[in-house]
Motif scaffolding. Structure first.
Motif, PDB file in Angstrom:
ATOM      1  N   THR A  36       7.984  12.407  36.229  1.00 53.32           N
ATOM      2  CA  THR A  36       7.574  11.685  35.744  1.00 53.32           C
ATOM      3  C   THR A  36       6.738  10.471  35.380  1.00 53.32           C
ATOM      4  OG1 THR A  36       8.791  11.053  33.664  1.00 53.32           O
ATOM      5  CG2 THR A  36       8.779  12.748  33.780  1.00 53.32           C
ATOM      6  N   LEU A  50      -1.554  19.493  43.459  1.00 49.23           N
ATOM      7  CA  LEU A  50      -0.920  19.564  42.769  1.00 49.23           C
ATOM      8  C   LEU A  50      -0.010  21.213  43.179  1.00 49.23           C
ATOM      9  CD1 LEU A  50      -3.829  19.099  39.875  1.00 49.23           C
ATOM     10  CD2 LEU A  50      -1.342  17.593  40.044  1.00 49.23           C
ATOM     11  N   SER A  60       5.857  17.621  39.396  1.00 51.40           N
ATOM     12  CA  SER A  60       6.055  15.907  38.367  1.00 51.40           C
ATOM     13  C   SER A  60       5.124  16.752  37.556  1.00 51.40           C
ATOM     14  CB  SER A  60       6.008  15.200  39.002  1.00 51.40           C
ATOM     15  OG  SER A  60       6.773  15.005  40.840  1.00 51.40           O
ATOM     16  N   ASN A  61       5.230  15.931  36.435  1.00 50.65           N
ATOM     17  CA  ASN A  61       4.340  15.872  34.856  1.00 50.65           C
ATOM     18  C   ASN A  61       3.982  14.354  34.831  1.00 50.65           C
ATOM     19  OD1 ASN A  61       5.331  18.405  34.462  1.00 50.65           O
ATOM     20  ND2 ASN A  61       7.215  17.960  34.598  1.00 50.65           N
ATOM     21  N   GLY A  62       2.767  14.726  34.150  1.00 48.25           N
ATOM     22  CA  GLY A  62       2.195  12.790  34.012  1.00 48.25           C
ATOM     23  C   GLY A  62       0.359  13.201  33.568  1.00 48.25           C
ATOM     24  N   LYS A  63       0.563  11.978  33.788  1.00 47.86           N
ATOM     25  CA  LYS A  63      -1.367  11.411  33.272  1.00 47.86           C
ATOM     26  C   LYS A  63      -1.467  10.789  34.536  1.00 47.86           C
ATOM     27  CE  LYS A  63      -0.964  11.527  28.579  1.00 47.86           C
ATOM     28  NZ  LYS A  63      -1.384  10.770  27.331  1.00 47.86           N
ATOM     29  N   ASP A  76       9.110  15.686  41.919  1.00 50.93           N
ATOM     30  CA  ASP A  76      10.558  15.843  40.257  1.00 50.93           C
ATOM     31  C   ASP A  76      10.492  14.443  39.441  1.00 50.93           C
ATOM     32  OD1 ASP A  76      12.042  17.252  39.054  1.00 50.93           O
ATOM     33  OD2 ASP A  76      14.106  17.149  40.079  1.00 50.93           O
ATOM     34  N   SER A  88       3.238  21.090  39.406  1.00 52.00           N
ATOM     35  CA  SER A  88       3.028  19.587  38.661  1.00 52.00           C
ATOM     36  C   SER A  88       2.285  20.219  37.316  1.00 52.00           C
ATOM     37  CB  SER A  88       2.340  18.579  39.197  1.00 52.00           C
ATOM     38  OG  SER A  88       3.429  18.377  40.278  1.00 52.00           O
ATOM     39  N   ASN A  89       2.145  19.593  36.591  1.00 48.86           N
ATOM     40  CA  ASN A  89       1.164  19.851  34.992  1.00 48.86           C
ATOM     41  C   ASN A  89       1.054  18.149  34.785  1.00 48.86           C
ATOM     42  OD1 ASN A  89       1.851  22.685  34.492  1.00 48.86           O
ATOM     43  ND2 ASN A  89       4.290  21.713  33.571  1.00 48.86           N
ATOM     44  N   THR A  90      -0.547  17.755  35.236  1.00 53.95           N
ATOM     45  CA  THR A  90      -1.266  16.815  35.946  1.00 53.95           C
ATOM     46  C   THR A  90      -2.534  17.333  34.399  1.00 53.95           C
ATOM     47  OG1 THR A  90      -0.335  16.405  37.750  1.00 53.95           O
ATOM     48  CG2 THR A  90      -2.256  14.888  37.227  1.00 53.95           C
ATOM     49  N   ASN A  91      -2.351  15.739  33.656  1.00 59.52           N
ATOM     50  CA  ASN A  91      -3.513  15.390  32.819  1.00 59.52           C
ATOM     51  C   ASN A  91      -4.554  14.048  33.018  1.00 59.52           C
ATOM     52  OD1 ASN A  91      -5.480  13.826  30.936  1.00 59.52           O
ATOM     53  ND2 ASN A  91      -3.814  14.771  29.415  1.00 59.52           N
ATOM     54  N   LYS A 105      10.790   8.055  36.869  1.00 57.39           N
ATOM     55  CA  LYS A 105      10.460   8.024  35.905  1.00 57.39           C
ATOM     56  C   LYS A 105       9.493   6.333  35.975  1.00 57.39           C
ATOM     57  CE  LYS A 105       9.454   6.874  30.443  1.00 57.39           C
ATOM     58  NZ  LYS A 105       9.960   6.360  29.605  1.00 57.39           N
TER      59      LYS A 105
END
Length: 169
Positions: A121, A161, A142-145, A119, A164-167, A98
């Protein structure tokens, strides 16, 4: 400790690392930093990671579940961490962690990725990546902003990406 520190061999820390104001870490061409734990920067002014000559072999943070916090840091003249059995694609590699990054500059990265998160956040605010021969940031599973960031003179993808889920804003 604070001040200008020359690092002439690889450093492996099994635990957490705290970085303070006015720290300059100068790495030789075959040196790198691996932290199996978390890094926290406690600073208001810049911390600098740089090469003694040309490039250094990078940073690898792994298994930081409670959170790495990097703030006001310049990473300069960085190369992928490819040494012995290690074959990592990024100059800065973060694995199963993290992480919060704020006011980060990465300049002159030589490797597949300037920054590679795997892998993990993350919350990344105000990262500037300049002069990399391939990708700026590679987010793998990975996931995050990613907020308020810029990319200049990138040889590959500014942002890659993969799963991954990215904002992004």
């Amino acid at each position: 400790k604070k001040g200008k520190l020359k690092i002439e061999e690889p450093i492996f820390i099994n635990g957490d690392l705290i970085l303070y104001d006015d720290t300059q870490l100068l790495f030789s061409k075959n040196s790198y930093l691996i932290v199996n734990g978390c890094i926290t920067s406690r600073n208001d002014s810049n911390i600098n990671f740089d090469a003694i000559d040309e490039y250094w072999l990078g940073l690898y943070i792994l298994n930081c579940k409670k959170g790495t916090s990097l703030k006001n840091i310049n990473f300069n003249n960085i190369k992928e961490l490819n040494y012995g059995v290690l074959n990592l694609s990024g100059g800065i590699n973060i694995y199963k962690s993290k992480v919060k990054m704020e006011n980060i500059n990465i300049n002159n990265a030589k490797g597949e990725d300037a920054l590679n998160l795997i892998d993990s956040t993350y919350l990344i605010n105000n990262i500037k990546i300049n002069n990399t021969i391939s990708d700026g940031i590679d987010f793998d599973f990975s996931n995050g902003k990613l907020i308020n960031s810029s990319f200049n003179n990138i040889g590959g993808d500014a942002i890659d990406l993969s799963g991954s889920n990215t904002n992004i804003s």
